[in-house]
Scaffold this motif. Structure first.
Motif, PDB file in Angstrom:
ATOM      1  N   SER A 278      35.498  44.976  49.154  1.00 56.06           N
ATOM      2  CA  SER A 278      34.680  45.086  47.936  1.00 56.06           C
ATOM      3  C   SER A 278      34.110  46.487  47.789  1.00 56.06           C
ATOM      4  O   SER A 278      34.092  47.055  46.694  1.00 56.06           O
TER       5      SER A 278
ATOM      6  N   GLU B 154      23.284  37.581  49.645  1.00 55.14           N
ATOM      7  CA  GLU B 154      24.705  37.336  49.872  1.00 55.14           C
ATOM      8  C   GLU B 154      25.277  38.600  50.486  1.00 55.14           C
ATOM      9  O   GLU B 154      24.646  39.653  50.462  1.00 55.14           O
TER      10      GLU B 154
ATOM     11  N   SER C 228      28.525  39.248  43.933  1.00 53.86           N
ATOM     12  CA  SER C 228      28.880  39.308  45.343  1.00 53.86           C
ATOM     13  C   SER C 228      30.377  39.088  45.538  1.00 53.86           C
ATOM     14  O   SER C 228      31.091  38.704  44.611  1.00 53.86           O
ATOM     15  N   HIS C 229      30.810  39.361  46.732  1.00 53.74           N
ATOM     16  CA  HIS C 229      32.188  39.180  47.169  1.00 53.74           C
ATOM     17  C   HIS C 229      33.173  39.839  46.198  1.00 53.74           C
ATOM     18  O   HIS C 229      32.998  40.982  45.841  1.00 53.74           O
TER      19      HIS C 229
ATOM     20  N   ILE D  87      35.900  41.287  53.899  1.00 57.22           N
ATOM     21  CA  ILE D  87      35.695  41.113  52.458  1.00 57.22           C
ATOM     22  C   ILE D  87      34.697  42.153  51.954  1.00 57.22           C
ATOM     23  O   ILE D  87      34.885  42.748  50.895  1.00 57.22           O
ATOM     24  N   SER D  88      33.652  42.397  52.724  1.00 56.60           N
ATOM     25  CA  SER D  88      32.666  43.399  52.348  1.00 56.60           C
ATOM     26  C   SER D  88      33.312  44.784  52.287  1.00 56.60           C
ATOM     27  O   SER D  88      33.088  45.542  51.348  1.00 56.60           O
TER      28      SER D  88
ATOM     29  N   CYS E  57      32.512  42.673  58.223  1.00 57.99           N
ATOM     30  CA  CYS E  57      33.180  41.731  57.317  1.00 57.99           C
ATOM     31  C   CYS E  57      34.276  42.434  56.520  1.00 57.99           C
ATOM     32  O   CYS E  57      34.005  43.402  55.805  1.00 57.99           O
TER      33      CYS E  57
ATOM     34  N   GLN F  83      27.085  42.271  48.499  1.00 54.63           N
ATOM     35  CA  GLN F  83      26.339  42.004  47.270  1.00 54.63           C
ATOM     36  C   GLN F  83      25.940  43.314  46.620  1.00 54.63           C
ATOM     37  O   GLN F  83      25.642  44.284  47.314  1.00 54.63           O
TER      38      GLN F  83
END
Length: 111
Positions: free
Chosen positions: A39, A81, A98-99, A35-36, A33, A84
């Motif tokens: 982050s 999530e 999260s996110h 986005i992961s 991912c 997270q």
């Protein structure tokens, strides 16, 4: 940042015990991912070497350890999530996000 890898169910009890002496951070990361990855990068870029004295960071690869991630959610009462973060102190979650809500400043402000 020196991550401890969370790969076995028995480590959950170790984390609870350790969190009585020092807060523990669990970062649930999906390696597939973007986005992961973003982050995680935002968190690690701001991490200071001295932060390792304040909090013990754990990394949980969700793709390789999905059932373990579900167990973490059950044990700490926080719905899963991805990505997270969970901040655990005295065996309890005192902060989670999260996110793009994952923030170095917010995490360090809770310690």
């Amino acid at each position: 940042m020196n991550w401890n890898k969370l790969t076995e169910a028995g480590q959950i009890e170790e984390i609870k015990s350790l969190s009585k002496e020092k807060p523990v951070l669990i970062f649930k990361h999906s390696t597939s991912c973007s986005i992961s990855s973003m982050s995680m990068d935002r968190l690690t870029r701001k991490w200071q070497t001295s932060d390792n004295e304040k909090v013990e960071p754990y990394y949980l690869d969700l793709i390789a350890n999905r059932e373990l991630s579900n167990q973490v959610a059950r044990e700490f009462g926080v719905p899963h999530e991805s990505p997270q973060v969970l901040l655990i102190k005295s065996g309890n979650v005192i902060y989670d996000n999260s996110h793009f809500g994952i923030s170095y400043a917010d995490l360090m402000g809770k310690i």
